[in-house]
Design a protein around this motif. Structure first.
Motif, PDB file in Angstrom:
ATOM      1  N   THR A 123     -46.591  -0.472  -5.065  1.00 50.16           N
ATOM      2  CA  THR A 123     -45.447  -1.373  -5.092  1.00 50.16           C
ATOM      3  C   THR A 123     -45.797  -2.661  -5.831  1.00 50.16           C
ATOM      4  O   THR A 123     -45.027  -3.127  -6.671  1.00 50.16           O
ATOM      5  CB  THR A 123     -44.972  -1.688  -3.663  1.00 50.16           C
ATOM      6  N   SER A 124     -46.969  -3.215  -5.574  1.00 53.45           N
ATOM      7  CA  SER A 124     -47.313  -4.492  -6.216  1.00 53.45           C
ATOM      8  C   SER A 124     -47.477  -4.330  -7.726  1.00 53.45           C
ATOM      9  O   SER A 124     -47.101  -5.224  -8.482  1.00 53.45           O
ATOM     10  CB  SER A 124     -48.541  -5.139  -5.574  1.00 53.45           C
ATOM     11  N   GLN A 125     -48.002  -3.212  -8.201  1.00 57.05           N
ATOM     12  CA  GLN A 125     -48.107  -2.977  -9.657  1.00 57.05           C
ATOM     13  C   GLN A 125     -46.724  -2.954 -10.299  1.00 57.05           C
ATOM     14  O   GLN A 125     -46.495  -3.581 -11.333  1.00 57.05           O
ATOM     15  CB  GLN A 125     -48.788  -1.636  -9.948  1.00 57.05           C
ATOM     16  N   VAL A 126     -45.815  -2.216  -9.687  1.00 54.28           N
ATOM     17  CA  VAL A 126     -44.471  -2.090 -10.255  1.00 54.28           C
ATOM     18  C   VAL A 126     -43.744  -3.433 -10.185  1.00 54.28           C
ATOM     19  O   VAL A 126     -43.105  -3.853 -11.146  1.00 54.28           O
ATOM     20  CB  VAL A 126     -43.674  -0.971  -9.535  1.00 54.28           C
ATOM     21  N   TRP A 127     -43.882  -4.144  -9.065  1.00 51.12           N
ATOM     22  CA  TRP A 127     -43.173  -5.420  -8.914  1.00 51.12           C
ATOM     23  C   TRP A 127     -43.711  -6.463  -9.889  1.00 51.12           C
ATOM     24  O   TRP A 127     -42.972  -7.273 -10.422  1.00 51.12           O
ATOM     25  CB  TRP A 127     -43.232  -5.896  -7.467  1.00 51.12           C
ATOM     26  N   ARG A 128     -45.014  -6.443 -10.164  1.00 51.45           N
ATOM     27  CA  ARG A 128     -45.586  -7.349 -11.183  1.00 51.45           C
ATOM     28  C   ARG A 128     -45.002  -7.026 -12.553  1.00 51.45           C
ATOM     29  O   ARG A 128     -44.724  -7.930 -13.349  1.00 51.45           O
ATOM     30  CB  ARG A 128     -47.113  -7.246 -11.214  1.00 51.45           C
TER      31      ARG A 128
ATOM     32  N   PRO B 236     -33.749 -12.817 -15.244  1.00 45.68           N
ATOM     33  CA  PRO B 236     -34.098 -12.978 -13.836  1.00 45.68           C
ATOM     34  C   PRO B 236     -35.293 -13.896 -13.586  1.00 45.68           C
ATOM     35  O   PRO B 236     -36.023 -14.266 -14.505  1.00 45.68           O
ATOM     36  CB  PRO B 236     -34.480 -11.558 -13.446  1.00 45.68           C
ATOM     37  N   ALA B 237     -35.473 -14.199 -12.330  1.00 44.47           N
ATOM     38  CA  ALA B 237     -36.699 -14.818 -11.826  1.00 44.47           C
ATOM     39  C   ALA B 237     -37.099 -14.012 -10.601  1.00 44.47           C
ATOM     40  O   ALA B 237     -36.244 -13.665  -9.783  1.00 44.47           O
ATOM     41  CB  ALA B 237     -36.468 -16.276 -11.456  1.00 44.47           C
ATOM     42  N   VAL B 238     -38.372 -13.705 -10.483  1.00 49.59           N
ATOM     43  CA  VAL B 238     -38.874 -12.988  -9.307  1.00 49.59           C
ATOM     44  C   VAL B 238     -39.610 -13.980  -8.438  1.00 49.59           C
ATOM     45  O   VAL B 238     -40.405 -14.795  -8.922  1.00 49.59           O
ATOM     46  CB  VAL B 238     -39.805 -11.826  -9.727  1.00 49.59           C
ATOM     47  N   HIS B 239     -39.310 -13.923  -7.148  1.00 47.18           N
ATOM     48  CA  HIS B 239     -39.995 -14.784  -6.178  1.00 47.18           C
ATOM     49  C   HIS B 239     -40.190 -13.954  -4.918  1.00 47.18           C
ATOM     50  O   HIS B 239     -39.217 -13.493  -4.316  1.00 47.18           O
ATOM     51  CB  HIS B 239     -39.169 -16.035  -5.885  1.00 47.18           C
TER      52      HIS B 239
ATOM     53  N   VAL C  67     -41.987  -5.785 -13.089  1.00 54.93           N
ATOM     54  CA  VAL C  67     -40.625  -6.325 -13.036  1.00 54.93           C
ATOM     55  C   VAL C  67     -40.653  -7.835 -13.269  1.00 54.93           C
ATOM     56  O   VAL C  67     -39.848  -8.373 -14.035  1.00 54.93           O
ATOM     57  CB  VAL C  67     -39.947  -5.986 -11.683  1.00 54.93           C
ATOM     58  N   ALA C  68     -41.587  -8.527 -12.649  1.00 53.90           N
ATOM     59  CA  ALA C  68     -41.662  -9.996 -12.742  1.00 53.90           C
ATOM     60  C   ALA C  68     -41.920 -10.480 -14.166  1.00 53.90           C
ATOM     61  O   ALA C  68     -41.533 -11.601 -14.516  1.00 53.90           O
ATOM     62  CB  ALA C  68     -42.748 -10.524 -11.810  1.00 53.90           C
ATOM     63  N   ARG C  69     -42.535  -9.661 -15.000  1.00 56.84           N
ATOM     64  CA  ARG C  69     -42.839 -10.068 -16.382  1.00 56.84           C
ATOM     65  C   ARG C  69     -41.675  -9.847 -17.345  1.00 56.84           C
ATOM     66  O   ARG C  69     -41.747 -10.275 -18.502  1.00 56.84           O
ATOM     67  CB  ARG C  69     -44.056  -9.291 -16.894  1.00 56.84           C
ATOM     68  N   GLN C  70     -40.625  -9.185 -16.918  1.00 57.60           N
ATOM     69  CA  GLN C  70     -39.548  -8.826 -17.843  1.00 57.60           C
ATOM     70  C   GLN C  70     -38.514  -9.942 -17.979  1.00 57.60           C
ATOM     71  O   GLN C  70     -38.119 -10.547 -16.985  1.00 57.60           O
ATOM     72  CB  GLN C  70     -38.860  -7.535 -17.395  1.00 57.60           C
ATOM     73  N   PRO C  71     -38.056 -10.203 -19.203  1.00 51.98           N
ATOM     74  CA  PRO C  71     -37.107 -11.294 -19.437  1.00 51.98           C
ATOM     75  C   PRO C  71     -35.644 -10.890 -19.265  1.00 51.98           C
ATOM     76  O   PRO C  71     -34.753 -11.726 -19.387  1.00 51.98           O
ATOM     77  CB  PRO C  71     -37.373 -11.675 -20.894  1.00 51.98           C
ATOM     78  N   PHE C  72     -35.391  -9.597 -18.972  1.00 50.63           N
ATOM     79  CA  PHE C  72     -34.019  -9.101 -18.981  1.00 50.63           C
ATOM     80  C   PHE C  72     -33.885  -7.950 -17.996  1.00 50.63           C
ATOM     81  O   PHE C  72     -34.758  -7.084 -17.928  1.00 50.63           O
ATOM     82  CB  PHE C  72     -33.699  -8.609 -20.404  1.00 50.63           C
ATOM     83  N   VAL C  73     -32.801  -7.954 -17.220  1.00 48.83           N
ATOM     84  CA  VAL C  73     -32.484  -6.835 -16.334  1.00 48.83           C
ATOM     85  C   VAL C  73     -30.987  -6.543 -16.437  1.00 48.83           C
ATOM     86  O   VAL C  73     -30.208  -7.392 -16.872  1.00 48.83           O
ATOM     87  CB  VAL C  73     -32.871  -7.110 -14.859  1.00 48.83           C
ATOM     88  N   VAL C  74     -30.605  -5.345 -16.020  1.00 45.59           N
ATOM     89  CA  VAL C  74     -29.194  -4.959 -15.999  1.00 45.59           C
ATOM     90  C   VAL C  74     -28.796  -4.749 -14.542  1.00 45.59           C
ATOM     91  O   VAL C  74     -29.453  -3.982 -13.817  1.00 45.59           O
ATOM     92  CB  VAL C  74     -28.946  -3.672 -16.805  1.00 45.59           C
ATOM     93  N   VAL C  75     -27.732  -5.445 -14.123  1.00 46.03           N
ATOM     94  CA  VAL C  75     -27.233  -5.321 -12.761  1.00 46.03           C
ATOM     95  C   VAL C  75     -25.914  -4.558 -12.803  1.00 46.03           C
ATOM     96  O   VAL C  75     -25.003  -4.929 -13.548  1.00 46.03           O
ATOM     97  CB  VAL C  75     -27.024  -6.710 -12.108  1.00 46.03           C
ATOM     98  N   GLY C  76     -25.836  -3.484 -12.031  1.00 49.73           N
ATOM     99  CA  GLY C  76     -24.621  -2.693 -11.925  1.00 49.73           C
ATOM    100  C   GLY C  76     -23.904  -3.023 -10.636  1.00 49.73           C
ATOM    101  O   GLY C  76     -24.531  -3.112  -9.574  1.00 49.73           O
ATOM    102  N   MET C  77     -22.598  -3.248 -10.727  1.00 47.77           N
ATOM    103  CA  MET C  77     -21.818  -3.630  -9.556  1.00 47.77           C
ATOM    104  C   MET C  77     -20.460  -2.956  -9.608  1.00 47.77           C
ATOM    105  O   MET C  77     -20.131  -2.277 -10.580  1.00 47.77           O
ATOM    106  CB  MET C  77     -21.671  -5.148  -9.508  1.00 47.77           C
ATOM    107  N   VAL C  78     -19.660  -3.155  -8.565  1.00 46.22           N
ATOM    108  CA  VAL C  78     -18.333  -2.556  -8.480  1.00 46.22           C
ATOM    109  C   VAL C  78     -17.315  -3.668  -8.258  1.00 46.22           C
ATOM    110  O   VAL C  78     -17.507  -4.536  -7.403  1.00 46.22           O
ATOM    111  CB  VAL C  78     -18.277  -1.541  -7.313  1.00 46.22           C
ATOM    112  N   ASN C  79     -16.201  -3.617  -9.029  1.00 49.40           N
ATOM    113  CA  ASN C  79     -15.171  -4.648  -8.856  1.00 49.40           C
ATOM    114  C   ASN C  79     -14.193  -4.248  -7.739  1.00 49.40           C
ATOM    115  O   ASN C  79     -14.340  -3.184  -7.123  1.00 49.40           O
ATOM    116  CB  ASN C  79     -14.449  -4.948 -10.183  1.00 49.40           C
TER     117      ASN C  79
END
Length: 164
Positions: A9-14, A40-43, A16-28
């Motif tokens: 989990t920590s490898q994958v989350w690190r 994003p920002a990861v904290h 994610v934390a380095r990426q400057p762009f993410v796509v969020v899918g939602m429903v209206n």
């Protein structure tokens, strides 16, 4: 997953934390799917974004806080300039919490605002959204050599979401 990469989990989350762009899918409100690309920002175990309080994204997230997040991870270095190498990805489900900007941790606000001097009016009209992952982080092409990405079974992985 059998044959997939040995990831934590920590490898994958690190990653994610380095990426400057993410796509969020939602429903209206009409049940239609919508996606948006954000910085994003990861904290800790959460992913944060900043949006205007009156933005359509904010309305959708308040209406339906369950979202999908896909994080493209560029692979290939110089080879990607001449070969059609798809990005690796990390995908997960998350619950969105829309919060006033001053509720985000200081490092998150600094990263999301990127050091900009914003007026009190602009800051008051900005909200932060905490995306708390749940379930698993599903990966494709993370922790494997480029050629292994051709074998989808061996390129896929799955780890538990980070604790929130």
């Amino acid at each position: 997953m059998s044959g997939g990469p040995a990831l934590t989990t920590s490898q994958v989350w690190r990653t994610v934390a380095r990426q400057p762009f993410v796509v969020v899918g939602m429903v209206n409100r009409r049940g239609q799917g919508r996606t948006v690309g954000v910085s994003p920002a990861v904290h800790g175990g959460d992913l944060w974004i900043a949006v205007a309080d009156d933005d359509w994204k904010t309305a959708h997230l308040r209406h339906q806080p369950e979202v999908s997040v896909t994080v493209p991870v560029r692979r290939g270095g110089l080879l990607a300039l001449v070969a059609p190498i798809p990005p690796a990805t990390v995908t997960f489900s998350a619950t969105a919490s829309v919060l006033p900007a001053d509720h985000a941790p200081d490092p998150v606000r600094r990263r999301l605002l990127r050091g900009l001097k914003v007026s009190d009016d602009v800051l008051a009209a900005t909200v932060t959204v905490r995306l708390t992952p749940h379930g698993d982080l599903v990966t494709y092409g993370i922790g494997v050599p480029l050629l292994r990405m051709l074998d989808t079974e061996r390129a896929r992985g799955r780890v538990p979401a980070p604790p929130g």
